[in-house]
Scaffold this active site. Structure first.
Site, PDB file in Angstrom:
ATOM      1  N   CYS A   1       0.821  -1.224   0.000  1.00  0.00           N
ATOM      2  CA  CYS A   1       0.000   0.000   0.000  1.00  0.00           C
ATOM      3  C   CYS A   1       0.844   1.258   0.000  1.00  0.00           C
ATOM      4  CB  CYS A   1      -0.866   0.050   1.255  1.00  0.00           C
ATOM      5  SG  CYS A   1      -1.848  -1.379   1.523  1.00  0.00           S
TER       6      CYS A   1
HETATM    7  N1  SAJ Z   1       7.504   1.983   8.270  1.00  0.00           N
HETATM    8  C1  SAJ Z   1       8.563   2.758   8.697  1.00  0.00           C
HETATM    9  N2  SAJ Z   1       8.352   3.608   9.736  1.00  0.00           N
HETATM   10  C2  SAJ Z   1       7.135   3.710  10.355  1.00  0.00           C
HETATM   11  C3  SAJ Z   1       6.067   2.906   9.897  1.00  0.00           C
HETATM   12  C4  SAJ Z   1       6.278   2.051   8.861  1.00  0.00           C
HETATM   13  O1  SAJ Z   1       9.669   2.693   8.149  1.00  0.00           O
HETATM   14  O2  SAJ Z   1       7.014   4.485  11.304  1.00  0.00           O
HETATM   15  C5  SAJ Z   1       7.707   1.085   7.138  1.00  0.00           C
HETATM   16  C6  SAJ Z   1       7.400  -0.353   7.460  1.00  0.00           C
HETATM   17  O3  SAJ Z   1       8.551  -1.024   7.920  1.00  0.00           O
HETATM   18  C7  SAJ Z   1       6.946  -0.888   6.107  1.00  0.00           C
HETATM   19  C8  SAJ Z   1       6.291   0.315   5.458  1.00  0.00           C
HETATM   20  O4  SAJ Z   1       6.786   1.457   6.127  1.00  0.00           O
HETATM   21  O5  SAJ Z   1       8.060  -1.290   5.347  1.00  0.00           O
HETATM   22  C9  SAJ Z   1       4.778   0.302   5.544  1.00  0.00           C
HETATM   23  O6  SAJ Z   1       4.497   0.113   6.897  1.00  0.00           O
HETATM   24  P1  SAJ Z   1       2.966   0.244   7.492  1.00  0.00           P
HETATM   25  O7  SAJ Z   1       3.081   0.191   8.974  1.00  0.00           O
HETATM   26  O8  SAJ Z   1       2.307   1.374   6.878  1.00  0.00           O
HETATM   27  O9  SAJ Z   1       2.367  -1.154   7.094  1.00  0.00           O
HETATM   28  P2  SAJ Z   1       1.435  -1.565   5.908  1.00  0.00           P
HETATM   29  O10 SAJ Z   1       2.026  -1.363   4.583  1.00  0.00           O
HETATM   30  O11 SAJ Z   1       1.004  -2.940   6.255  1.00  0.00           O
HETATM   31  O12 SAJ Z   1       0.265  -0.535   6.032  1.00  0.00           O
HETATM   32  C10 SAJ Z   1      -0.991  -0.985   6.353  1.00  0.00           C
HETATM   33  C11 SAJ Z   1      -1.878   0.053   5.759  1.00  0.00           C
HETATM   34  N3  SAJ Z   1      -3.213  -0.448   5.678  1.00  0.00           N
HETATM   35  C12 SAJ Z   1      -3.918  -0.173   4.551  1.00  0.00           C
HETATM   36  O13 SAJ Z   1      -3.481   0.470   3.616  1.00  0.00           O
HETATM   37  C13 SAJ Z   1      -5.287  -0.692   4.495  1.00  0.00           C
HETATM   38  C14 SAJ Z   1      -1.849   1.317   6.569  1.00  0.00           C
HETATM   39  O14 SAJ Z   1      -2.912   2.194   6.169  1.00  0.00           O
HETATM   40  C15 SAJ Z   1      -2.003   1.022   8.032  1.00  0.00           C
HETATM   41  O15 SAJ Z   1      -1.990   2.245   8.757  1.00  0.00           O
HETATM   42  C16 SAJ Z   1      -0.841   0.158   8.441  1.00  0.00           C
HETATM   43  O16 SAJ Z   1      -1.043  -1.093   7.751  1.00  0.00           O
HETATM   44  C17 SAJ Z   1      -0.810  -0.080   9.945  1.00  0.00           C
HETATM   45  O17 SAJ Z   1      -1.133   0.870  10.671  1.00  0.00           O
HETATM   46  O18 SAJ Z   1      -0.401  -1.180  10.331  1.00  0.00           O
END
Ligand code: SAJ
Length: 441
Positions: free
Chosen positions: A276
């Site tokens: 995403c």
């Molecule tokens: N990441 C960072 N720093 C952060 C947070 C994430 O480097 O502070 C990285 C993660 O390691 C990953 C990427 O960013 O590689 C994305 O991380 P994410 O926590 O956003 O995880 P996702 O991709 O699983 O995002 C999903 C999304 N859900 C949908 O799109 C429906 C997002 O909107 C959610 O907020 C997120 O999960 C969540 O909160 O877990």
């Protein structure tokens, strides 16, 4: 004489409306089971025969959906899996949950939405409501879907059939917010479309947030995920600045996070992975380019985030240098390959970029990930197996790079056996903040 809208609303209300969910992946299958559990008859359509074969046997292949529920729904006839799109002819309500990836050029790949729409058009009839769930650029539902569905047809949108957009908000593995209780934004091509689509989802989903148009619903999703991408880009740049200042970025972020309002904690890392966050915002910037507008925050955040793997590798090189070792020829162990902790998903994982860059520079690279036994780099074509003996791999490595900090690791044991550690995830912030063997991002 009841209108088409009245008749459809009644079928939805008394649950005689037949539901079709197009796409039975991590979004479509949970949605199909939620409508089945709510008492509707659901047709789960997917061209992938393997998915359909599994579902017909009552088996689930999605972590968030139990095999018990699939077995119950398939046995009771509430969920009918099929690869045959002709079943759309009997559907009163259709949700489209197909992938919206990026092409290698970085442009949106809408082939799945286009083919789903072309199939749907064959079976479009009066009294049908259609909802697109796939994340896409603002305007897709109206400009692409509506145009294709109505060309050569005398069916009128908002009168004979109803079309809307509702962004998926599935976060695989999350248990607190599920498909059933997640607030669901939904907006239609016309007000009547919004009414009918909202009623459709109200039949199975607890909290439906009706907005005035499909564009508002499309844009809301893009704001949600651009918000994350830009804030992750911000803290990644904070990490680059703190390194130059000689300040511990992790301590800075923890201190800022004590602010009880007006701040949301994000953490730096080796890059941006997942299906995403790295992708959805680029659908928005691509659309705005066609309107001669540059989405500068998205482009800048994307540039910073995509450069983090290279930054990690340069830090590894510098750390080896302190032991008069060149990266070329050094043994490097990458710890954790999935795109975020405690999952097995490799989509867009920055670990792939880190490993590719290390290999390019001549390092002898191994990786270990308890959730990812095998890696295949689709662009460069190389394959790797997770190191069979973690502590042996740690011991022989000139440097260990923590790319994904799975909770399964015994970080103290790894520290004891490692020669050097570059920690891109602050796995050692509390355990060994001043250990000379460890350097953090
Ligand atoms: N990441 C960072 N720093 C952060 C947070 C994430 O480097 O502070 C990285 C993660 O390691 C990953 C990427 O960013 O590689 C994305 O991380 P994410 O926590 O956003 O995880 P996702 O991709 O699983 O995002 C999903 C999304 N859900 C949908 O799109 C429906 C997002 O909107 C959610 O907020 C997120 O999960 C969540 O909160 O877990």
């Amino acid at each position: 004489m009841p209108t088409t809208k009245d008749t459809l609303l009644k079928k939805i209300a008394d649950k005689t409306a037949k539901i079709a969910i197009l796409g039975q992946g991590y979004v479509g299958l949970p949605l199909a089971t939620v409508f089945g559990e709510a008492g509707y008859e659901v047709i789960g359509i997917d061209p992938d025969r393997r998915k359909i074969d599994a579902l017909e046997k009552g088996q689930s292949y999605i972590g968030d959906v139990s095999t018990e529920i699939v077995t119950k729904l398939v046995k009771s006839g509430k969920l009918r899996p099929t690869a045959d799109f002709a079943n759309l002819a009997e559907a009163d309500a259709v949700s489209i949950c197909v992938p919206t990836p990026l092409r290698k050029t970085g442009d949106p790949d809408l082939t799945f939405i286009v083919s789903a729409t072309e199939e749907l058009k064959k079976y479009l009839h009066a009294g049908m409501v259609i909802v697109l769930e796939s994340t896409t650029y603002p305007g897709t539902t109206r400009e692409l879907m509506l145009t294709k569905l109505t060309e050569g047809s005398d069916l009128k949108v908002g009168k004979d059939f109803f079309l809307a957009f509702s962004p998926e908000r599935v976060d695989p593995g999350r248990e607190d917010w599920t498909t059933k209780n997640m607030p669901k934004v939904i907006g239609g091509i016309t007000a009547d479309c919004s009414d009918v689509a909202a009623a459709f989802y109200h039949g199975a989903i607890d909290n439906v947030v009706r907005v005035s148009s499909s564009e508002v619903a499309e844009m809301a999703k893009l704001l949600e995920n651009t918000f994350r991408m830009v804030n992750i880009g911000l803290v990644n740049e904070m990490a680059l600045m703190c390194e130059r200042l000689g300040v511990d970025v992790w301590e800075v972020i923890d201190a800022a996070a004590t602010k009880p309002f007006g701040f949301m904690k994000f953490t730096p890392g080796p890059g941006l992975g997942g299906h995403c966050i790295p992708i959805d915002p680029l659908y928005l910037s691509w659309k705005l380019k066609s309107l001669n507008y540059t989405a500068r925050f998205i482009e800048l955040a994307s540039e910073i985030n995509t450069n983090m793997p290279r930054h990690v590798v340069s830090r590894v090189q510098d750390l080896l240098n302190t032991q008069s070792k060149s990266l070329n020829g050094s043994k490097v162990l990458v710890l954790g390959a999935a795109y975020k902790p405690d999952i097995d998903d490799m989509r867009e994982s920055p670990a792939l970029d880190v490993i590719a860059l290390l290999r390019e520079k001549g390092a002898q690279v191994e990786y270990h990930d308890p959730h990812v036994p095998h890696i295949h780099h689709e662009f460069d074509g190389w394959e790797m197996e997770s190191a069979p003996d973690l502590y042996k791999a740690v011991t022989v490595a000139d440097i260990v790079v923590v790319v994904t900090n799975h909770t399964a690791y015994d970080y103290a044991a790894i520290l004891e056996k490692a020669n050097l550690i570059f920690d891109a995830r602050n796995a050692y912030g509390k355990l060994a903040p001043d250990n000379p063997k460890v350097e953090r991002l």
